[in-house]
Design an enzyme around this catalytic site. Structure first.
Site, short mmCIF file in Angstrom:
data_model
loop_
_atom_site.label_atom_id
_atom_site.label_comp_id
_atom_site.label_asym_id
_atom_site.label_seq_id
_atom_site.Cartn_x
_atom_site.Cartn_y
_atom_site.Cartn_z
N HIS A 1 38.53 41.20 41.17
CA HIS A 1 40.30 41.34 41.97
C HIS A 1 41.07 42.59 41.30
O HIS A 1 41.50 42.73 40.62
CB HIS A 1 40.88 40.36 42.04
CG HIS A 1 39.94 39.08 43.45
ND1 HIS A 1 39.22 38.44 42.41
CD2 HIS A 1 40.11 38.51 44.49
CE1 HIS A 1 38.58 37.52 43.76
NE2 HIS A 1 39.37 37.93 44.91
N GLY B 1 35.70 39.97 45.84
CA GLY B 1 35.43 39.60 45.06
C GLY B 1 34.50 38.13 44.62
O GLY B 1 34.17 38.30 44.05
N ASP C 1 40.67 37.30 38.83
CA ASP C 1 42.43 37.32 39.65
C ASP C 1 42.83 38.02 40.66
O ASP C 1 43.26 38.75 41.10
CB ASP C 1 42.94 38.15 38.47
CG ASP C 1 44.54 38.84 38.54
OD1 ASP C 1 44.78 37.91 39.17
OD2 ASP C 1 44.69 39.60 38.22
#
Length: 285
Positions: A41, A148, A168
């Site tokens: 991400h 992601g 993340d």
């Protein structure tokens, strides 16, 4: 799709994430063998702290700016300070100006050696284009406009096999932690020798601890949690801190991080009940 990190760049969560990430990269590069780095991400890679988005909340003032205000920052966090100086040369000359803040894609790219590889994933279409512009063309770097979590399933195991996956997500969906756990376990099954660094927000500590304990029961690899809270984490309506779950962490990373966490605690904790810790969830072996 709605989350834009430009509003939060350089905040307390970023400081912790990037301090730890730089130490993980340093440990990985102790060996000459090439590595593959994955950021699921990624965001846009570089953030302008003078932008309307960053100025609106001013979160960086209580994060990176609070760290830099202490002259000891360079001694305790040398790799973090060096990264900020590389993007803001005036800091290296003793100036006070911090204009650009490095996101994790920029830090990952800066660490690359010949033979290393970097894969960056960003779902937001505008941010994906900005990421390409900020990172630039590099044969060692692949940038994907994609989800992601799906990338963890599609791209693992990578080549080379040594490496690190930074995860993340935005944590906007109600089931984000459930989706995250499934993605991490699936990724670990595909890449059991890979290192995983999972950033997470801390609102209510009890809820976060329950998620970590449940995930740890299913992970067959050494796992630690590195956390920093700026106040007591008892109010679920606000972000009270953040952490990084490290799976297959480098040897003795806890000893490396503890003095750094003590320093960050002294600079960033703002209310009673805040603190920093390294927690062992799954022991090695």
């Amino acid at each position: 799709m709605n989350y834009r990190h430009a509003f939060h760049a350089g905040n307390v969560g970023d400081v912790l994430k990037h301090v730890v990430l730089l130490e993980l990269l340093h440990a990985l590069h102790r060996k000459p063998n090439p590595v593959h780095l994955l950021d699921t991400h990624a965001g846009i890679g570089i953030y302008d702290l003078a932008s309307d988005e960053a100025q609106r909340g001013g979160e960086y003032r209580l994060g990176v700016s609070a760290v830099l205000a202490d002259p000891a920052a360079g001694r305790v966090l040398p790799r973090y300070l060096a990264a900020l100086q590389a993007l803001n040369p005036e800091l290296a000359r003793g100036g006070a100006g911090l204009r650009r803040y490095p996101g994790s894609p920029w830090l990952l790219k800066q660490s690359l050696r010949e033979g290393d590889r970097l894969t960056l994933c960003e779902l937001h279409p505008q941010d994906a284009e900005t990421l390409k512009a900020n990172i630039g063309r590099d044969t060692r770097v692949a940038i994907h406009h994609r989800d992601g979590f799906a990338a963890l399933k599609a791209l693992l195991p990578p080549m080379p096999r040594r490496g690190l996956a930074l995860i993340d997500p935005a944590y906007e969906a109600k089931d984000e932690f459930t989706v995250l756990s499934k993605a991490v376990l699936s990724g670990l099954q595909r890449w059991p020798v890979g290192q995983f660094a999972i950033w997470y927000p801390i609102k209510e500590q009890k809820t976060v601890d329950g998620w970590k304990a449940d995930l740890a029961k299913q992970v067959q690899a050494e796992t630690i949690a590195v956390e920093l809270t700026i106040r007591a984490a008892t109010e679920a309506r606000q972000m009270n801190g953040s952490g990084l779950l490290l799976i297959n962490p480098p040897w003795q990373i806890e000893q490396t991080l503890r003095p750094m966490l003590d320093f960050l605690k002294s600079r960033l904790v703002r209310e009673a009940g805040g603190g920093a810790r390294v927690q062992t969830l799954v022991k090695a072996g």
